[in-house]
Design a protein around this motif. Sequence first.
Motif, short mmCIF file in Angstrom:
data_model
loop_
_atom_site.label_atom_id
_atom_site.label_comp_id
_atom_site.label_asym_id
_atom_site.label_seq_id
_atom_site.Cartn_x
_atom_site.Cartn_y
_atom_site.Cartn_z
N ALA A 13 -37.16 49.33 37.98
CA ALA A 13 -37.08 47.99 37.38
C ALA A 13 -38.39 47.63 36.68
O ALA A 13 -38.38 47.07 35.57
CB ALA A 13 -36.77 46.95 38.46
N LEU A 14 -39.51 48.00 37.28
CA LEU A 14 -40.80 47.65 36.69
C LEU A 14 -41.04 48.43 35.39
O LEU A 14 -41.54 47.88 34.40
CB LEU A 14 -41.93 47.91 37.71
N ALA A 15 -40.63 49.70 35.39
CA ALA A 15 -40.80 50.52 34.18
C ALA A 15 -39.92 49.98 33.05
O ALA A 15 -40.35 49.90 31.89
CB ALA A 15 -40.47 51.98 34.48
N ALA A 16 -38.68 49.60 33.39
CA ALA A 16 -37.76 49.07 32.36
C ALA A 16 -38.31 47.75 31.81
O ALA A 16 -38.25 47.49 30.59
CB ALA A 16 -36.38 48.86 32.97
N PHE A 17 -38.85 46.93 32.68
CA PHE A 17 -39.45 45.65 32.29
C PHE A 17 -40.62 45.90 31.32
O PHE A 17 -40.68 45.32 30.23
CB PHE A 17 -39.92 44.93 33.56
N ALA A 18 -41.51 46.81 31.71
CA ALA A 18 -42.69 47.08 30.87
C ALA A 18 -42.27 47.65 29.52
O ALA A 18 -42.89 47.36 28.49
CB ALA A 18 -43.62 48.05 31.59
N ASP A 19 -41.21 48.43 29.53
CA ASP A 19 -40.70 49.03 28.30
C ASP A 19 -40.28 47.96 27.28
O ASP A 19 -40.44 48.12 26.08
CB ASP A 19 -39.48 49.87 28.69
N GLU A 20 -39.75 46.87 27.78
CA GLU A 20 -39.28 45.78 26.91
C GLU A 20 -40.39 44.87 26.43
O GLU A 20 -40.18 44.03 25.57
CB GLU A 20 -38.29 44.90 27.68
N CYS A 21 -41.58 44.99 27.07
CA CYS A 21 -42.67 44.06 26.77
C CYS A 21 -43.76 44.75 25.95
O CYS A 21 -44.10 45.91 26.20
CB CYS A 21 -43.28 43.53 28.06
N ALA A 22 -44.33 44.01 25.00
CA ALA A 22 -45.43 44.56 24.21
C ALA A 22 -46.71 44.54 25.03
O ALA A 22 -47.58 45.41 24.88
CB ALA A 22 -45.60 43.74 22.94
N VAL A 23 -46.83 43.54 25.89
CA VAL A 23 -48.01 43.42 26.75
C VAL A 23 -47.54 42.75 28.04
O VAL A 23 -46.55 42.01 28.03
CB VAL A 23 -49.11 42.60 26.00
#
Length: 357
Positions: free
Chosen positions: A64-74
Amino acid sequence: MPPAFPLPVGSTIGILGGGQLGRMLGMAAAQLGFRVHVFAPQKESVAAEVCAKFTCADWHDATALAAFADECAVVTYEFENVPVDALAAMPREKLAPSSRALEVAQDRLAEKQFIAKLGGRPAPFAAVSSPEEMEAALAAIGMPGILKTRRDGYDGKGQWAIAGHADAQGVKVPASGLVYEGRVAFTAEFSVILVRGRDGAVRFWDSTRNRHEDGILVRSELPAPDIVTSQVEQARALAQKVADALDYVGALTLEFFATEQGPVFNEMAPRVHNSGHWTIEGAHTSQFENHIRAICGLPLGDTSAIATRVVMDNLIGEEALALERHLSDPTAHVHLYGKAKARAGRKMGHVTRVGKR
Ligand code: AMP
């Protein structure tokens, strides 16, 4: 791909943590045209309520954390107890401030040692990991003092006032240990809040006098008394050293005791801070907006106060529910955080008055 700065308008900013600081960061980000995605383990999130997207998952849910970070620029955080090991699931270049700042601030002992190494002066302290060390700490530092959990304390929680040996005997040493510190005889408390940009530029807000009751901030006010203003320069120099040593990006807070012998460091927070809420209406650029500007690689805004007198009062527990009474004062800027339950000691909102009373 590592992010390219400045981030274009419309980019998504991730916030780890779902409380009121995330809510106010989210609103500042939205004002500048960014989308915000909140990640928090609790289903109820007052930040998520005002943001574009919410991932509710455990800190250690690496997928979940990796998918979240993937969607965020920062990605930034509004809560300093995010487990540092969990952050390995996301690219480190996306995180601002860095996980090193979290590491230092999560452990009261590491934090005090870090500050002392940079030339700052914390209250006298000693690590306590056993009853024997507790006795040794009381003997070395003397009483009165305060035992504090090394980890996870906030708003005076995880703290025990020690006036005599009997007080210490009732305190169980948790696995993560305690710190014993001498009680500081101070005249006033104040904080230094700065923002550091990706280019290393640093700006400071004025230092308010902070008043606490039962370990909880109740009021931040400008102007601060002379004993504070005369110590701000020294306190700022330490805060700047901390920010530079961590190659910090974003808003950073250091809390101090103003004593007759100069500023004594209390603690730091690698984030926006309750004692900076006054900046929303009381400064040209708020701590929330400048944090967003900094992490996005945008130019920082003017941090100067717009009036010589600014007072921010926290609304704690049930007093927050009297909305009509708060609104009946035409000078009051009222902020409620949307928390469902008004428990005693819970920060429910705040009121800022600029240039009046
Ligand atoms: P803390 O969570 O450590 O910031 O503590 C909350 C509040 O408790 C501080 O803002 C002070 O008002 C008080 N306090 C904490 N540590 C000390 C100390 N060593 N000496 C005197 N007062 C303290």
